[in-house]
Design a protein around this motif. Sequence first.
Motif, PDB file in Angstrom:
ATOM      1  N   LYS A   7       6.003  -7.145  13.690  1.00 34.58           N
ATOM      2  CA  LYS A   7       5.001  -6.067  13.641  1.00 34.58           C
ATOM      3  C   LYS A   7       4.455  -5.781  15.035  1.00 34.58           C
ATOM      4  O   LYS A   7       3.922  -6.676  15.702  1.00 34.58           O
ATOM      5  CB  LYS A   7       3.844  -6.468  12.732  1.00 34.58           C
ATOM      6  CG  LYS A   7       4.191  -6.313  11.278  1.00 34.58           C
ATOM      7  CD  LYS A   7       2.980  -6.445  10.391  1.00 34.58           C
ATOM      8  CE  LYS A   7       3.433  -6.232   8.954  1.00 34.58           C
ATOM      9  NZ  LYS A   7       2.610  -6.945   7.999  1.00 34.58           N
ATOM     10  N   GLN A  32       8.144  -3.241  12.186  1.00 34.21           N
ATOM     11  CA  GLN A  32       7.194  -2.194  11.794  1.00 34.21           C
ATOM     12  C   GLN A  32       6.378  -1.824  13.033  1.00 34.21           C
ATOM     13  O   GLN A  32       5.752  -2.683  13.654  1.00 34.21           O
ATOM     14  CB  GLN A  32       6.286  -2.726  10.696  1.00 34.21           C
ATOM     15  CG  GLN A  32       5.229  -1.732  10.267  1.00 34.21           C
ATOM     16  CD  GLN A  32       4.279  -2.352   9.255  1.00 34.21           C
ATOM     17  OE1 GLN A  32       4.699  -2.959   8.276  1.00 34.21           O
ATOM     18  NE2 GLN A  32       2.984  -2.206   9.509  1.00 34.21           N
ATOM     19  N   ASN A  76      10.084   2.903   9.537  1.00 37.82           N
ATOM     20  CA  ASN A  76       9.250   1.792  10.016  1.00 37.82           C
ATOM     21  C   ASN A  76       8.237   2.246  11.072  1.00 37.82           C
ATOM     22  O   ASN A  76       7.637   1.425  11.757  1.00 37.82           O
ATOM     23  CB  ASN A  76      10.142   0.682  10.592  1.00 37.82           C
ATOM     24  CG  ASN A  76      11.120   1.207  11.636  1.00 37.82           C
ATOM     25  OD1 ASN A  76      11.592   2.339  11.541  1.00 37.82           O
ATOM     26  ND2 ASN A  76      11.415   0.409  12.637  1.00 37.82           N
TER      27      ASN A  76
END
Length: 500
Positions: A7, A32, A76
Amino acid sequence: PPKRITKVCCVGAGYVGGPTSAVMAIKNPQIQVTVVDYDAKRIAAWQSDNLPIFEPGLLGVVKPARDGIPNNRAPNLFFSTDVDRCIAEAELILLSVNTPTKMLGQGAGHASELCYLESAVRKIGEVAESSKIIVEKSTVPCRAAETLRDVLRATGKPGVDFEILSNPEFLAEGTAIQNLLEPDRVLIGSLNTPQGLEAARALAAIYTSWVDAERIITINLYSSELAKLAANALLAQRISSINALSAMCEAVGADIDEVSFAVGLDKRIGSRMLKASVGFGGSCFRKDILSLAYIAESLHLFEVAEYWRSVININEYQKDRFTRRIVRCLFNSLSNKSLAILGFAYKKNTGDTRETAAITVINNLLAEGANVRVYDPQVKESQIRRDLEGSSASPHLVRDKLTVWSSTYEACAGADAVVILTEWDEFSNKSAAAAAAGDHVQDARNGARTEEEAANGPMSWKRVSQIMRKPMYVFDGRNVVDPAPLEALGFRVESVGKSR
Ligand code: NAD
Ligand code: UGA
């Protein structure tokens, strides 16, 4: 193996944050990537088809899906105003907030304003429950990382570690997507500690998805910070050098495009960033050189500071010199004359107007009493008025004497002179290849086009010649027109670094 990041949060959804995150997300489907900004309007614009910035190819990478039309946006990639949550969830945080010139207090007008960076980092310290890698993507003064580390040490929770990296961005507006997809190099600066090197490897692994490993350079944290300022200073220095020579060309009867071409063939010099102009603009060259000079001065390196400031001084000189030439050619008076300004953005293929030479030149022309009629294919009237009124010593002149038009022909109607301030392709009468190469010499020598063709580029200069007042002048601040065919239509053409 390096720590696998899943992330990423990018703080700052501007010219750097948006495009950089989009490319990072497309190339790393397993990560992401969320771009956050406290400016809700900007985030909403990124979610729409009406993006907050104009950049060729950008819609192709961020356009959201709508009404059954497939998207171009990586699934994403996200944009959000929920700064706290996105920071808390991310393992790696890219800081791409603005770092403009400081306007208040010590160093005002010179030093970089780090308050946006500091507030982002305070927020990280406040909300982080787990360790983070924090990446300076914004351009910062030397040793900014140390300041950020101090802030985090004081604000972070016990047991939560922060590793700071420098990863400056080198994209140029107008070619951002291409620059991001094929960077000359990716710089990653870290502390020379096991944790610092591990963090650098984790960031490098993200880039390895699309950048060759040999182009990913890992260096000392402070070298990386300084290398970014150095790159911009050297690029701007080349433009000021060629612009200083352009003044000599006009005086001795040489042609700056021929001089640039000739010196650029020397591989040690190279041909790029040697295009004479009305002066460089953009949000970074001026502020980064001012910052570099300020740092030098605070280190008592006065000669060094003076050297870099001279790059800015020549740029100011070039803008003023261009205006003086217009006044001189138009019989030393602009009263009751109308000037059509073609282009307001600081370069083609962007709608960005930060530090554009057009602001200085137009304010100078208004102060001489001219009526100014502006056309730019990408810049909105409200932006033009804001830029000029905010910088003019006499804002009423902007209100009374400036009009903004939506085509070249409307702007040129009844004008005494055309002043080209941005090198938009549509203003050029050169062949597309020569215009793209920015190479007048090549154009003059291929000579394959008829006069009629040469006089009619994407805009019809013939049509312009029929709607202007006589005598008609063209002041080409970007050397995008080939003078001969325009002179055949009755124009008097004044180009930068060329005498008639
Ligand atoms: P920008 O002004 O377009 O974007 C910065 C964004 O950060 C703004 O939307 C602002 O609202 C947001 N922001 C500021 N503080 C924030 C905070 N605390 N939390 C959340 N959001 C915050 O700036 P830019 O042109 O993208 O430049 C960003 C940095 O990158 C600068 O340091 C610049 O020098 C550098 N840089 C810019 C370019 C360029 O071409 N524009 C290229 C290379 C490097
Ligand atoms: C510049 C650098 O080129 C990027 O590498 C850097 O990342 C960026 O600044 C930044 O740090 O913000 P940018 O300002 O977007 O990018 O655009 P440039 O193509 O460098 O042009 C800057 C100005 O110089 C423009 O006004 C342009 O018209 C002018 N210019 C450029 C010239 O007058 N002559 C040239 O030969 C090249």
